[in-house]
Design an enzyme around this catalytic site. Structure first.
Site, short mmCIF file in Angstrom:
data_model
loop_
_atom_site.label_atom_id
_atom_site.label_comp_id
_atom_site.label_asym_id
_atom_site.label_seq_id
_atom_site.Cartn_x
_atom_site.Cartn_y
_atom_site.Cartn_z
N ARG A 165 12.93 31.57 -36.34
CA ARG A 165 11.79 31.36 -35.44
C ARG A 165 10.89 32.59 -35.39
O ARG A 165 9.66 32.48 -35.34
CB ARG A 165 12.31 31.03 -34.04
CG ARG A 165 11.21 30.71 -33.02
CD ARG A 165 11.83 30.24 -31.71
NE ARG A 165 10.82 29.81 -30.75
CZ ARG A 165 10.42 30.52 -29.69
NH1 ARG A 165 10.92 31.73 -29.48
NH2 ARG A 165 9.52 30.04 -28.86
N HIS A 187 6.95 32.47 -36.14
CA HIS A 187 5.95 32.88 -35.14
C HIS A 187 5.14 34.07 -35.63
O HIS A 187 4.00 34.26 -35.21
CB HIS A 187 6.63 33.19 -33.81
CG HIS A 187 6.91 31.97 -33.00
ND1 HIS A 187 6.80 31.92 -31.63
CD2 HIS A 187 7.30 30.72 -33.37
CE1 HIS A 187 7.09 30.71 -31.19
NE2 HIS A 187 7.42 29.96 -32.23
#
Length: 320
Positions: free
Chosen positions: A65, A69
């Protein structure tokens, strides 16, 4: 005759220089970028990630993640690692994690190759190694990124997907990064790992909509209060209720059963254009893993800083 020869020679020189320039501009990233100047860099990162994931399986999801991001704001440039900026965006604050793992990997690499390997590349490699550590696919990580000297929380809030996004919004967000709807569904499959806070799925489990399994909603309500400001607001629930610590295709099987935890998960199978992709991945884990790896490679190519752009940070959380 002599003038003609000079003219042809000059033209040939110009063409050669243009071709050279074109080749240089296109030769951004390479999987062998550190083979000569830091040959043990990748194995050092791999060992650091393996150690972190062995201590906490959830860390694999966090590292994947974190790379995602990072790439979606500005570029894959480690801007998310800077202390002031993207970390404070709504989509990151209190939920993005794994910074200390990247810091540790960077410190270990700096000991053997000071000032050589970028934080952006460490993030990209860490995501791949985290996937492998929990049974997910591997892929060849292209390297040679440099680190940003800027970060913006407002830009992050503008560009990062939100758990309340509808299907059209998700497809649009990914399209602006050069990623297809199929890439988007494959990358969403990383939610086969990890957990989410009550605040991110409260609206879904209490709205009594037809796109959620009643029993599933009831189970999730036990540890997620209906109103904010009560104990339990930050309680966690697995994004994949079946095998939350293994990289597999149960995430997609859950969507078919209306058991997607986040609204932005279930929207992928809700009578829209991505239903067929979800169904395909639910039947074929091999296809999902292959497409996930391909999508991660494409995502890693989002506007990388190369050459003399940016810098190589010695400490990932601060510019030099």
């Amino acid at each position: 005759m002599r003038n003609s020869f000079i003219s042809h020679a000059s033209t040939a020189t110009v063409v050669f220089l243009l071709l050279l320039l074109s080749t240089t501009c296109k030769a951004h990233l390479s999987s062998t970028f550190y083979d000569q100047n830091c040959p043990n860099g990748l194995s050092t990162i791999r060992n650091a990630i393996r150690t972190a994931v062995s201590r906490e399986r959830r860390m694999a999801a966090s590292l994947i993640r974190l790379h995602f991001h990072d790439c979606f704001v500005q570029s894959c440039d480690a801007s998310i690692l800077l202390e002031d900026g993207e970390r404070n965006a709504v989509q990151n604050k209190g939920s993005a994690r794994g910074y200390e793992v990247i810091d540790s990997a960077k410190a270990q690499v700096e000991k053997i190759c000071p000032g050589v390997v970028s934080c952006a590349d460490i993030l990209a490699v860490a995501a791949r190694d985290a996937s492998v550590a929990v049974g997910g696919p591997s892929w060849s990580v292209k390297l040679g990124r440099r680190d940003s000297t800027t970060a913006s929380s407002s830009l992050a809030e503008q560009e990062l997907p939100r758990f309340t996004d509808g299907l059209d919004s998700l497809i649009s967000r990914f399209a602006t990064k050069g990623l297809s709807a199929r890439d988007m569904v494959a990358l969403s499959g990383s939610h086969t790992l990890g957990q989410a806070q009550c605040s991110s799925f409260r609206g879904r489990i209490y709205n009594n909509a037809s796109d959620i399994d009643v029993g599933f909603a009831s189970t999730r309500k036990r540890r997620c209060p209906a109103t904010t400001g009560k104990p339990g607001d930050s309680n966690l629930a697995p994004l994949d209720l079946v095998t939350p610590n293994s990289f597999d295709n149960n995430y997609f099987k859950n969507l078919l059963r209306k058991k997607g935890l986040l609204q932005s998960d279930q929207i992928l199978f809700s009578g829209g254009s991505t239903d067929s992709i979800v169904s395909e991945y639910s039947r074929s884990p091999a296809t999902f893993k292959s497409d996930f790896a391909s999508a991660m490679i494409k995502m890693g190519d989002i506007r990388p800083l190369t050459g003399s752009a940016g810098q190589i940070r010695r400490i990932c959380s601060a510019i030099n």
